[in-house]
Write a protein that holds these residues in place. Sequence first.
Motif, PDB file in Angstrom:
ATOM      1  N   LEU A 202       0.821  -1.212   0.000  1.00  0.00           N
ATOM      2  CA  LEU A 202       0.000   0.000   0.000  1.00  0.00           C
ATOM      3  C   LEU A 202       0.856   1.264   0.000  1.00  0.00           C
ATOM      4  N   MET A 203       1.925   1.258   0.802  1.00  0.00           N
ATOM      5  CA  MET A 203       2.731   2.465   0.993  1.00  0.00           C
ATOM      6  C   MET A 203       3.990   2.496   0.131  1.00  0.00           C
ATOM      7  N   HIS A 204       4.397   1.329  -0.395  1.00  0.00           N
ATOM      8  CA  HIS A 204       5.596   1.237  -1.236  1.00  0.00           C
ATOM      9  C   HIS A 204       6.816   1.786  -0.482  1.00  0.00           C
ATOM     10  N   GLN A 205       7.501   2.769  -1.033  1.00  0.00           N
ATOM     11  CA  GLN A 205       8.730   3.247  -0.401  1.00  0.00           C
ATOM     12  C   GLN A 205       8.463   4.103   0.835  1.00  0.00           C
ATOM     13  N   PHE A 206       7.218   4.461   1.097  1.00  0.00           N
ATOM     14  CA  PHE A 206       6.880   5.279   2.263  1.00  0.00           C
ATOM     15  C   PHE A 206       6.378   4.430   3.436  1.00  0.00           C
ATOM     16  N   THR A 207       6.624   3.141   3.382  1.00  0.00           N
ATOM     17  CA  THR A 207       6.210   2.244   4.463  1.00  0.00           C
ATOM     18  C   THR A 207       6.972   2.576   5.744  1.00  0.00           C
ATOM     19  N   ASN A 208       6.328   2.386   6.879  1.00  0.00           N
ATOM     20  CA  ASN A 208       6.994   2.603   8.164  1.00  0.00           C
ATOM     21  C   ASN A 208       8.223   1.706   8.290  1.00  0.00           C
TER      22      ASN A 208
END
Length: 289
Positions: A202-208
């Motif tokens: 869902l977040m790709h490279q912005f994942t936590n």
Amino acid sequence: MPHNIYLHSALVKSRQVDRSRPAEVKEANMYYLIECTVALFVSLLINIFVIAVFGAVFYKKTNMDVYKKCAESGSSYINILPKDNRTLDVDIFKGGVVIGCYFGTPALYIWAIGILAAGQSSTMTGTYSGQFVMEGFLNLTWSRFARVTLTRSLAIIPTVIVAAVQDVSNLSSMNDILNVLQSILLPFALIPILTFTSLKTLMHQFTNGIFGKLVGVLITLVVMAVNAYFVVDFVEHLGSVYLYILAGIILFLYLVFVIYLLWLSSVAAGISCLRLGQEGRFNHEVLRN
């Protein structure tokens, strides 16, 4: 205010950002972070000021101490204050009266204006949050004016009716109940948002990252524990055995549902990771062939 999480998400979605460009999304996230940090920091300062003033006035005071002080200041609300030696117990209305006794009548009106502003802010954020949730789940196609009219009416009309038929002390008690209900709703906002922001698909490279996940989980657990303590403390002050039994049953069911929510979130995260791994292996096989 668990509903504000949905409000912030909706406000972020309304910004004109080219989400196909990671650099632009990263820049937008930085400004969102600054915006939320400033807003929350100002709220923190206001709450610190309120707690400091209340601590200076109420600490180690009895009802009789405050009654004598209000009698000296000539307060017109002195009749609502008890005359005994028990520890001072105040609500929003009595708190403003006591502040007026100690710091003068202007402080009483400043407190009243502050409470009015806080109530309006809370009502507007709650209304807009409900509006965005209705748009997302119900896919409403009404005009903006119709949606705002309906949601504002649902929020304000019941409050006006209660205010018209009850006295101020009952309204203060209702505020305590609303705070308890919002505390109970917190996990249903915090747990999903931690799950969704940790999903790579869902977040790709912005994942936590690992650090962000640990901090988020710790903060969520602390907030839930503190609110659970205050819910139990609130029920204890009600002083009824039947309410204890009812609260115990509801708390048990509530904990079971929260555990189920955690399990469901972990399953969703596991499925997402499995799909991501399968896609990676598939892409590797395609490139190799």
